[in-house]
Write an enzyme that holds these catalytic residues in place. Structure first.
Site: not given
Lengths: 194, 150
Positions: A125, A148, A156-157, A183
């Site tokens: 952040y 979001n 945003c993850h 991912e």
């Protein structure tokens, strides 16, 4: 009570979208992170919601983009397809135009920065706040992540706390973990979101 | 009262509108009229100032679409309509085929008043006229029908 046949209902929805009489087309898609509401305008993808309850979402969509909000499944096919590829590990970047109307100023600058965070990586952040020229706005960045409008596609993850903790996620921490695992090439635990 | 998202408006009224069109036109032609009705509704939806008379509004559109359809071809008489689709309002069912003969405004007023039990105030709003004008249109429509029935 006479009930409208499904085929007739589908035909109307498609005709309405093709005649460009719809401000927002949406549908609910089944995904490994549960049902997602997907919404598009003529400009692009405008909403992905973990809350698939159309009534709540359509109110918001109507306020932002116009009252002609209609479920029109074929109009979101491209989004649905790219998400499928992403969840199958075959897509690392989304190739979708976005409609971010209503997100201006700092909020928009942060979302634009967020879009640049690569697949499989994480940022914090605070880093996003610094990059946007306002190092003291980490908390505000958290709020922007929480609101979001297009999670997953605007990743945003991939934003975590400076200490390495996941901190929070609009769709719940389980989903954040699952997306990060996906991912990172780690097999995801089976989680029932239904 | 604000105008709701179109999806909600459509979901709430699509079945009733379809039933209305089936009664006016028969099952087959009601399907074409259904799509045309809702496309017209979408064209006008953005310009609506409030959401109070949406049902009356879309029924009026449907009635007008049915009238346009009727001009293309004479509608079936009630006797020809599939019994399955007959309304549970027999009194109206006895006059609905005659309503086709009425001038457009009278027909819309008669249909909305007697088939759908809307108030004259709602009908006036739906037809873009006053409550009193709606009452007069319905009553002169009914007088005309009585003459035809007698």
């Amino acid at each position: 009570m006479t009930v409208v046949p499904n085929a007739l209902d589908r035909r109307f929805r498609q005709a309405a979208a093709e005649a460009c009489l719809v401000d927002v087309s949406f549908d609910v898609a089944d995904t490994p992170v549960g049902p997602l509401l997907l919404a598009v305008t003529e400009r692009g993808l405008c909403r992905i919601s973990f809350d698939p309850e159309p009534d709540r979402e359509t109110e918001q969509l109507a306020r932002l983009f116009g009252v002609r909000v209609l479920k029109a499944p074929r109009e979101v096919d491209r989004v649905r397809r790219e998400l499928e590829e992403y969840f199958e590990g075959r897509r690392r970047e989304f190739d979708l135009p976005l409609d971010l109307r209503g997100r201006e100023g700092f909020s928009r600058a942060i979302l634009d920065r967020l879009a640049q965070v690569p697949y499989g990586e994480v940022t914090t952040y605070k880093s996003l706040a610094v990059e946007a020229g306002n190092p003291r706005a980490a908390r505000a960045v958290g709020t922007i992540m929480n609101r979001n409008p297009i999670p997953i596609v605007l990743p945003c993850h991939r934003v975590i706390g400076s200490s390495g903790s996941l901190v929070g996620y609009g769709g719940g921490l389980e989903r954040k973990r699952l997306l990060l695992d996906l991912e990172a090439g780690r097999p995801a635990l089976d989680v029932d979101y239904s | 009262m604000t105008v709701p998202p179109f999806e909600r408006f459509y979901s709430e009224h699509r079945d009733a509108v379809f039933g209305h069109l089936v009664r006016l036109l028969g099952r087959q032609r009601a399907e074409d009229a259904f799509q045309e009705t809702w496309l017209r509704a979408l064209r006008g939806y953005e310009a609506l100032q409030h959401g109070r008379y949406l049902r009356a509004w879309v029924f009026t559109i449907a009635t007008r679409v049915a009238i346009d359809e009727g001009r293309k071809r004479r509608p079936e008489t009630v006797a020809e309509l599939d019994a399955e689709w007959a309304d549970d309002r027999p009194e109206y069912a006895q006059i609905e085929h005659l309503a086709d003969e009425l001038p457009e405004k009278e027909r819309a007023a008669v249909v909305l008043r007697y088939a759908y039990d809307l108030s004259y105030s709602d009908i006036g709003t739906a037809l873009g006229s006053s409550e009193e004008a709606a009452r007069q249109a319905a009553s002169s429509g009914v007088r005309r029908l009585r003459r035809e029935l007698s």
